[in-house]
Design an enzyme around this catalytic site. Structure first.
Site, mmCIF file in Angstrom:
data_model
loop_
_atom_site.group_PDB
_atom_site.id
_atom_site.type_symbol
_atom_site.label_atom_id
_atom_site.label_comp_id
_atom_site.label_asym_id
_atom_site.label_seq_id
_atom_site.Cartn_x
_atom_site.Cartn_y
_atom_site.Cartn_z
ATOM 1 N N LYS A 271 35.347 28.023 37.680
ATOM 2 C CA LYS A 271 36.562 27.340 39.074
ATOM 3 C C LYS A 271 36.420 25.556 38.447
ATOM 4 O O LYS A 271 35.682 25.527 37.473
ATOM 5 C CB LYS A 271 35.643 27.563 39.964
ATOM 6 C CG LYS A 271 34.799 28.241 41.013
ATOM 7 C CD LYS A 271 34.359 28.387 41.823
ATOM 8 C CE LYS A 271 33.795 29.620 42.785
ATOM 9 N NZ LYS A 271 35.309 30.604 43.524
ATOM 10 N N ARG A 345 32.337 41.196 45.638
ATOM 11 C CA ARG A 345 32.872 42.459 45.523
ATOM 12 C C ARG A 345 32.103 42.989 44.231
ATOM 13 O O ARG A 345 31.469 44.538 44.977
ATOM 14 C CB ARG A 345 33.846 42.521 45.549
ATOM 15 C CG ARG A 345 34.939 41.996 44.305
ATOM 16 C CD ARG A 345 36.664 42.673 44.244
ATOM 17 N NE ARG A 345 36.575 40.826 44.709
ATOM 18 C CZ ARG A 345 37.920 40.250 45.130
ATOM 19 N NH1 ARG A 345 39.056 41.332 45.431
ATOM 20 N NH2 ARG A 345 37.900 38.910 45.883
HETATM 21 N N1 BES Z 1 32.683 32.334 46.870
HETATM 22 C C1 BES Z 1 34.370 32.385 46.297
HETATM 23 C C2 BES Z 1 35.071 32.028 47.417
HETATM 24 C C3 BES Z 1 34.745 31.213 48.451
HETATM 25 C C4 BES Z 1 35.547 29.838 48.235
HETATM 26 C C5 BES Z 1 34.097 30.810 49.158
HETATM 27 C C6 BES Z 1 35.747 29.525 48.843
HETATM 28 C C7 BES Z 1 33.375 29.328 50.119
HETATM 29 C C8 BES Z 1 34.896 28.743 49.526
HETATM 30 C C9 BES Z 1 34.630 33.948 45.701
HETATM 31 O O1 BES Z 1 33.305 34.271 45.206
HETATM 32 C C10 BES Z 1 35.786 33.732 45.279
HETATM 33 O O2 BES Z 1 35.464 32.070 43.805
HETATM 34 N N2 BES Z 1 37.013 34.542 44.874
HETATM 35 C C11 BES Z 1 37.911 33.985 44.541
HETATM 36 C C12 BES Z 1 38.179 35.610 44.643
HETATM 37 C C13 BES Z 1 39.858 35.396 43.555
HETATM 38 C C14 BES Z 1 39.141 35.180 41.853
HETATM 39 C C15 BES Z 1 40.182 36.543 43.717
HETATM 40 C C16 BES Z 1 38.862 33.236 45.472
HETATM 41 O O3 BES Z 1 38.412 33.118 47.033
HETATM 42 O O4 BES Z 1 39.554 32.275 44.276
HETATM 43 MN MN MN Z 2 34.295 33.578 43.007
#
Ligand code: BES
Ligand code: MN
Ligand code: ZN
Length: 493
Positions: A271, A345
């Site tokens: 990230k 997931r």
């Molecule tokens: N933990 C994150 C989702 C999240 C984002 C929670 C912002 C709280 C605030 C999750 O693991 C994630 O990174 N999801 C990705 C999925 C994508 C790679 C398909 C996302 O939402 O960007």
């Molecule tokens: Mn994630």
């Protein structure tokens, strides 16, 4: 946190007084007494402030008579429109405005014992503070409020109503503590240790380490964890209350599953730096399940409930999983990991499959800070609800309205499945940007075996950057009250 007490109505000799007033209500009881003691100052103040008891309106009066430091009048709105939320918000308003007072008495003329307890609940919830790591706070900056006494003619009844609400509030506080703890402190082993302590409440606690999960074949969860120096854990919490006080019945249990990523860097699909610290609360689904189980045990709920949490840290390293890896989940289905940041997931897939194989649940509800996309869709007002069961969805929606922890149902449809087709495995772990929260839910559904199931995407709800009526900014514990209420309204024997 202030202590909560209930006592017969009498004007306090010191401290502050909160007066809860319905719109159109005429002075009587303590209110009339106070006005007389103050030589009519209360009525005059209400007149100049045009305070008439409208919902959410307040009027503050300093030192109106000997002894009383301050009167805070809080409007409840029209009697016919009163709700638990309004009463809780009044309690929250008391704490938000009078935290510099040593003691507050709460007076009203028209509240039932249940309603008095709901005011107390709002007060307690709003008083939450996490100051473990502040070593230099000046005493003046700390809240002084040490006691909130709710005045009621029916003291014993109000106390009886308060007891279960107090247990629920303790569950909420446990969740807030877990979610707020920094990620260097609260890693998967530490989170499991905190679960172990809950055996004091009568919960049975099972903890699984990497060896046990390896033997079971948790390839999806372990793939996420393999880049981290911290060992993963799965914790199973059992509350057996359906047979009466700590005993199990023959009925199927209700099952809750939580995503517990104690820190989500994204892994190799890393990230950006800005805001990454927020990912300490990527374990909020698990934190909520743990607080919920503590609440059910604390109020000795007449239900058999099982809470399962998958605890991992998602890190990039030489041992981390790569985009392109194929893992075999506990269900036997294979997954191509296209993006290591879609890790939640993967964790849920194995824990959900285990929950079903092992426990034959009446229903399963999972909670997860799963997708950023749900924040785009629903903002910070509703959690996303995905479910294969209309009746369960209706009950969740109603519990959400009652507690203020609201959920909005989103679609599930096989049509989305083509987005998670893989060229080399049974599925891939991302489906692209369109409907990102839905393809995530479709993915999870592949690990649900014809059981009533609901998935709550709480990414927009777990953390608040602003104070709200009953929640100081920070960890909200969204879902504890919602699911506690769902159980209380429908699943207790
Ligand atoms: N933990 C994150 C989702 C999240 C984002 C929670 C912002 C709280 C605030 C999750 O693991 C994630 O990174 N999801 C990705 C999925 C994508 C790679 C398909 C996302 O939402 O960007
Ligand atoms: Mn994630
Ligand atoms: Zn995550």
């Amino acid at each position: 946190m202030p202590d909560i007490a209930f006592a017969k109505p009498a004007l306090p000799k010191s401290g502050a007084l909160a007066l809860l007033i319905h719109e159109g209500e005429k002075p009587s009881g303590l209110w009339a007494q106070l006005d007389e003691a103050a030589g009519g100052a209360i009525e005059r103040a209400f007149r100049v402030a045009e305070f008439k008891g409208g919902k959410g309106k307040t009027c503050s009066i300093l030192a109106p008579c000997a002894g009383i430091t301050r009167v805070l009048a809080i409007g409840l709105g029209k009697p016919a429109e009163i709700s638990q939320t309004i009463l809780e918000e009044a309690g929250g308003t008391i704490v938000a405005n009078l935290s510099h007072e040593a003691a507050v008495a709460v007076a009203s003329c028209a509240l039932t014992p249940q309603q008095s307890a709901e005011v107390a609940l709002g007060a307690i919830l709003r008083s939450y503070r996490f100051d473990r790591y502040r070593t230099k706070e000046k005493p003046d900056d700390k809240p002084k409020l040490s006691r909130v006494t709710v005045l009621t003619a029916e003291v014993a009844k109000a106390k009886a109503e308060w007891e279960p609400l107090n247990a629920t509030a303790k569950g909420v506080f446990l969740t807030r503590d877990l979610v707020t703890e920094p990620p260097n402190v609260l890693d998967p082993p530490e989170m499991a240790e905190r679960c172990r302590r809950l055996s004091e409440l009568g919960l049975k606690v099972e903890i699984f380490g990497p060896k046990e999960m390896g033997k079971l074949g948790f390839g999806a969860l372990l793939g996420v964890s393999q880049g981290s120096a911290k060992e993963p854990r799965m914790v199973v919490l059992h509350w057996n209350g359906a047979g009466g006080n700590g005993r199990k019945s023959k009925d199927k249990p209700v099952v809750f599953v939580g995503k517990g990523v104690t820190f989500d860097t994204g892994g190799i699909s890393i990230k950006p730096a800005g805001g990454m610290e927020d990912m300490k609360w990527d374990m909020a689904g698990a934190g909520t399940v743990i607080g919920l189980m503590a609440a059910l045990a604390g109020r000795r709920a007449k239900v058999d409930a099982i809470g399962l949490v998958g605890l991992v840290e998602n890190m990039p390293s030489a041992t981390a999983q790569r985009p392109g890896d194929v893992v075999t989940s506990y269900s036997g289905q294979t997954i191509e990991v296209i993006n290591t940041d879609a890790e939640g997931r993967l964790v849920l897939a194995d824990v959900i499959w285990y929950a079903q194989q092992k426990y034959d649940p009446k229903f399963m509800i999972d909670l997860a800070t799963l997708t950023g996309a749900i924040i785009i869709g629903l903002g910070h007002e509703y959690a996303g609800l995905f479910s294969n069961d209309d009746a369960l969805s209706r009950k969740l929606t109603a519990a959400g309205q009652a507690t203020g922890e609201r959920v909005w149902r989103m679609p599930l449809d096989d049509a989305y499945d083509k987005q998670i087709r893989s060229d080399i495995a049974d599925m891939k772990n991302v489906g692209g940007r369109p409907g990102g929260s839905i393809t995530a839910a479709q993915f999870i559904q592949r690990f649900v075996n014809a059981k009533p199931w609901a998935h709550l995407d709480i990414a927009g709800m777990a953390w608040s950057t602003k104070d709200t009526a009953v929640t100081p900014k920070g960890a909200t514990a969204f879902g504890v009250r919602l699911l506690d209420r769902l159980v209380a309204d429908h699943y207790e024997s």
